[in-house]
Scaffold this active site. Structure first.
Site, PDB file in Angstrom:
ATOM      1  N   ALA A  63       0.871  -1.170   0.000  1.00 44.81           N
ATOM      2  CA  ALA A  63       0.000   0.000   0.000  1.00 44.81           C
ATOM      3  C   ALA A  63       0.910   1.221   0.000  1.00 44.81           C
ATOM      4  CB  ALA A  63      -0.874  -0.023   1.244  1.00 44.81           C
ATOM      5  N   GLY A 106       0.530  -4.841   0.924  1.00 49.22           N
ATOM      6  CA  GLY A 106      -0.668  -4.839   0.090  1.00 49.22           C
ATOM      7  C   GLY A 106      -0.451  -5.514  -1.255  1.00 49.22           C
ATOM      8  N   GLU A 109      -0.964  -9.066  -0.579  1.00 47.10           N
ATOM      9  CA  GLU A 109      -2.400  -9.251  -0.290  1.00 47.10           C
ATOM     10  C   GLU A 109      -3.232  -9.167  -1.573  1.00 47.10           C
ATOM     11  OE1 GLU A 109      -1.854  -6.154   2.711  1.00 47.10           O
ATOM     12  OE2 GLU A 109      -2.974  -7.413   4.097  1.00 47.10           O
ATOM     13  N   GLU A 129       4.569  -5.135   7.163  1.00 50.17           N
ATOM     14  CA  GLU A 129       3.893  -4.024   7.860  1.00 50.17           C
ATOM     15  C   GLU A 129       4.400  -3.828   9.285  1.00 50.17           C
ATOM     16  OE1 GLU A 129       2.387  -6.378   6.053  1.00 50.17           O
ATOM     17  OE2 GLU A 129       0.854  -5.475   4.758  1.00 50.17           O
TER      18      GLU A 129
HETATM   19  N1  CO8 Z   1       4.620   3.164  -0.672  1.00 53.86           N
HETATM   20  C1  CO8 Z   1       5.035   4.316  -1.249  1.00 53.86           C
HETATM   21  N2  CO8 Z   1       6.164   4.421  -1.984  1.00 53.86           N
HETATM   22  C2  CO8 Z   1       6.908   3.318  -2.124  1.00 53.86           C
HETATM   23  C3  CO8 Z   1       6.531   2.078  -1.557  1.00 53.86           C
HETATM   24  C4  CO8 Z   1       5.324   2.020  -0.805  1.00 53.86           C
HETATM   25  N3  CO8 Z   1       4.884   0.894  -0.270  1.00 53.86           N
HETATM   26  N4  CO8 Z   1       7.487   1.176  -1.876  1.00 53.86           N
HETATM   27  C5  CO8 Z   1       8.406   1.813  -2.614  1.00 53.86           C
HETATM   28  N5  CO8 Z   1       8.060   3.111  -2.778  1.00 53.86           N
HETATM   29  C6  CO8 Z   1       8.776   4.155  -3.499  1.00 53.86           C
HETATM   30  C7  CO8 Z   1      10.005   4.623  -2.727  1.00 53.86           C
HETATM   31  O1  CO8 Z   1       9.654   5.551  -1.759  1.00 53.86           O
HETATM   32  C8  CO8 Z   1      10.844   5.204  -3.849  1.00 53.86           C
HETATM   33  O2  CO8 Z   1      10.337   6.470  -4.188  1.00 53.86           O
HETATM   34  P1  CO8 Z   1      11.349   7.750  -4.251  1.00 53.86           P
HETATM   35  O3  CO8 Z   1      12.254   7.412  -5.386  1.00 53.86           O
HETATM   36  O4  CO8 Z   1      10.416   8.898  -4.538  1.00 53.86           O
HETATM   37  O5  CO8 Z   1      12.025   7.806  -2.940  1.00 53.86           O
HETATM   38  C9  CO8 Z   1      10.538   4.280  -5.028  1.00 53.86           C
HETATM   39  O6  CO8 Z   1       9.316   3.633  -4.713  1.00 53.86           O
HETATM   40  C10 CO8 Z   1      11.595   3.218  -5.245  1.00 53.86           C
HETATM   41  O7  CO8 Z   1      11.762   2.524  -4.010  1.00 53.86           O
HETATM   42  P2  CO8 Z   1      13.212   2.292  -3.338  1.00 53.86           P
HETATM   43  O8  CO8 Z   1      14.136   3.402  -3.708  1.00 53.86           O
HETATM   44  O9  CO8 Z   1      12.992   2.061  -1.873  1.00 53.86           O
HETATM   45  O10 CO8 Z   1      13.644   0.950  -4.082  1.00 53.86           O
HETATM   46  P3  CO8 Z   1      14.621  -0.192  -3.514  1.00 53.86           P
HETATM   47  O11 CO8 Z   1      14.858  -1.091  -4.686  1.00 53.86           O
HETATM   48  O12 CO8 Z   1      15.794   0.406  -2.822  1.00 53.86           O
HETATM   49  O13 CO8 Z   1      13.737  -0.981  -2.407  1.00 53.86           O
HETATM   50  C11 CO8 Z   1      11.771  -2.053  -1.534  1.00 53.86           C
HETATM   51  C12 CO8 Z   1      12.596  -1.689  -2.777  1.00 53.86           C
HETATM   52  C13 CO8 Z   1      12.562  -3.048  -0.677  1.00 53.86           C
HETATM   53  C14 CO8 Z   1      10.471  -2.703  -1.999  1.00 53.86           C
HETATM   54  C15 CO8 Z   1      11.474  -0.776  -0.700  1.00 53.86           C
HETATM   55  O14 CO8 Z   1      10.956   0.213  -1.575  1.00 53.86           O
HETATM   56  C16 CO8 Z   1      10.485  -0.984   0.412  1.00 53.86           C
HETATM   57  O15 CO8 Z   1      10.825  -1.517   1.455  1.00 53.86           O
HETATM   58  N6  CO8 Z   1       9.198  -0.553   0.205  1.00 53.86           N
HETATM   59  C17 CO8 Z   1       8.183  -0.652   1.199  1.00 53.86           C
HETATM   60  C18 CO8 Z   1       7.698  -2.070   1.358  1.00 53.86           C
HETATM   61  C19 CO8 Z   1       6.637  -2.141   2.441  1.00 53.86           C
HETATM   62  O16 CO8 Z   1       6.881  -1.902   3.604  1.00 53.86           O
HETATM   63  N7  CO8 Z   1       5.417  -2.466   2.036  1.00 53.86           N
HETATM   64  C20 CO8 Z   1       4.296  -2.557   2.941  1.00 53.86           C
HETATM   65  C21 CO8 Z   1       3.555  -1.277   2.905  1.00 53.86           C
HETATM   66  S1  CO8 Z   1       2.231  -1.230   4.103  1.00 53.86           S
HETATM   67  C22 CO8 Z   1       0.997  -2.147   3.432  1.00 53.86           C
HETATM   68  O17 CO8 Z   1       1.098  -2.596   2.338  1.00 53.86           O
HETATM   69  C23 CO8 Z   1      -0.268  -2.450   4.175  1.00 53.86           C
HETATM   70  C24 CO8 Z   1      -0.419  -1.554   5.320  1.00 53.86           C
HETATM   71  C25 CO8 Z   1      -1.568  -2.023   6.140  1.00 53.86           C
HETATM   72  C26 CO8 Z   1      -2.001  -0.902   7.012  1.00 53.86           C
HETATM   73  C27 CO8 Z   1      -3.333  -1.185   7.570  1.00 53.86           C
HETATM   74  C28 CO8 Z   1      -4.178   0.080   7.595  1.00 53.86           C
HETATM   75  C29 CO8 Z   1      -5.674  -0.224   7.666  1.00 53.86           C
END
Ligand code: CO8
Length: 255
Positions: A63, A106, A109, A129
């Site tokens: 997400a 997400g 999921e 998460e």
């Molecule tokens: N959301 C927003 N932006 C993201 C996300 C994300 N989930 N993942 C990556 N991006 C963006 C980065 O911020 C980056 O943008 P920018 O260049 O503007 O900084 C761009 O995508 C490229 O990402 P990275 O530079 O980080 O790329 P890497 O190759 O170094 O890393 C990863 C890749 C490992 C996937 C890393 O991006 C990462 O860890 N992402 C987040 C993964 C994560 O934690 N996902 C879970 C999110 S929470 C969720 O899905 C459910 C939440 C439930 C909440 C319940 C509420 C009701």
């Protein structure tokens, strides 16, 4: 647009997530566009299977964290954040997730809302998460546990670690792992195979399998028998069985 829709083969639709700058992170716009596209395809009798995919680098990295970060409990609760994704589970046409790269949070999921998952060797699954101070919010704690069992689900959800494609196949999350460059073609081929079957039978089969997650064994078996009986009201049952006895290929009319 954050999704694109193509028709790569007869009776097959391909939806591709298209937010490369955010590794296909799922924001509200993507949710609306994806659920709308899937619902439209689902209404068409010309579509017998839908493939959902991302890019080589990411199916979806979760997400959209930036969209959620500053929200309060009241806002999340009032808007029932993520409830809109449930629309995908109402799609009756078989849905195939073709996953390469990150399928995290997400993203994992979303893949699990599909009926079958194909993974490229590059696929990485996880529910990270917990590392953000939250828990899965699009069904992960429930669907992952049902898919791979409590021990593995707890391992992934409590540590936030990611799982490679081969481990995902071993524990039953994905049905096949294919070389990266073959993922798209393989997914379209599987979709075309499913789409060549009777649509009414395929939708009924999907409904029956999904019923197993919602009912006791006796209830599920009874449901299966009743819908099996119902298929004898279709033209496709007559055609399929006639084709078998006449030693020819069936010509299903999807009704
Ligand atoms: N959301 C927003 N932006 C993201 C996300 C994300 N989930 N993942 C990556 N991006 C963006 C980065 O911020 C980056 O943008 P920018 O260049 O503007 O900084 C761009 O995508 C490229 O990402 P990275 O530079 O980080 O790329 P890497 O190759 O170094 O890393 C990863 C890749 C490992 C996937 C890393 O991006 C990462 O860890 N992402 C987040 C993964 C994560 O934690 N996902 C879970 C999110 S929470 C969720 O899905 C459910 C939440 C439930 C909440 C319940 C509420 C009701």
């Amino acid at each position: 647009m954050t999704v694109t829709v193509e028709r790569p083969a007869s009776r097959v639709a391909l939806i591709t997530l298209n937010r490369p700058q955010a590794l296909n992170a799922l924001n509200l716009e993507t949710m609306r566009e994806l659920t709308t596209a899937a619902a439209e395809l689902d209404r068409s009798a010309e579509v017998g299977a839908i493939v959902l995919t991302g890019s080589d680098r990411a199916f979806a990295a979760g997400a959209d964290i930036k969209e959620m970060a500053s929200r309060t409990f009241s806002e999340m609760h009032a808007e029932d954040w993520f409830a809109g994704w449930d629309a995908l589970t109402r799609v009756r046409t078989p849905l195939i997730a073709a996953v390469a790269g990150h399928a995290l949070g997400g993203g994992c999921e979303l893949a699990m809302m599909c009926d079958l998952l194909l993974a490229a060797e590059s696929a990485r699954f996880g529910q990270p998460e917990i590392t953000l101070g939250v828990i899965p919010g699009m069904g992960g704690s429930q669907r992952l546990t049902r898919a791979i069992g409590k021990a593995k689900a707890m391992d992934l959800i409590l540590t936030g670690r990611t799982m490679r494609a081969d481990e995902a196949e071993r524990c039953g999350l994905v049905s096949r792992v294919v070389p990266n460059e073959q993922l798209r073609a393989e997914a379209i081929e599987v979709a075309a195979k499913i789409a060549s079957m009777s649509l009414v039978a395929a939708r009924t089969a999907k409904e029956a399998v999904n019923r197993s997650f919602e009912s006791s064994l006796a209830e599920g078996v009874l449901f299966e028998r009743r819908v099996f009986h119902a298929l004898f009201a279709t033209e496709d049952q007559k055609e399929g069985m006639a084709a078998f006895t006449e030693k020819r290929k069936p010509d299903f009319r999807h009704c």
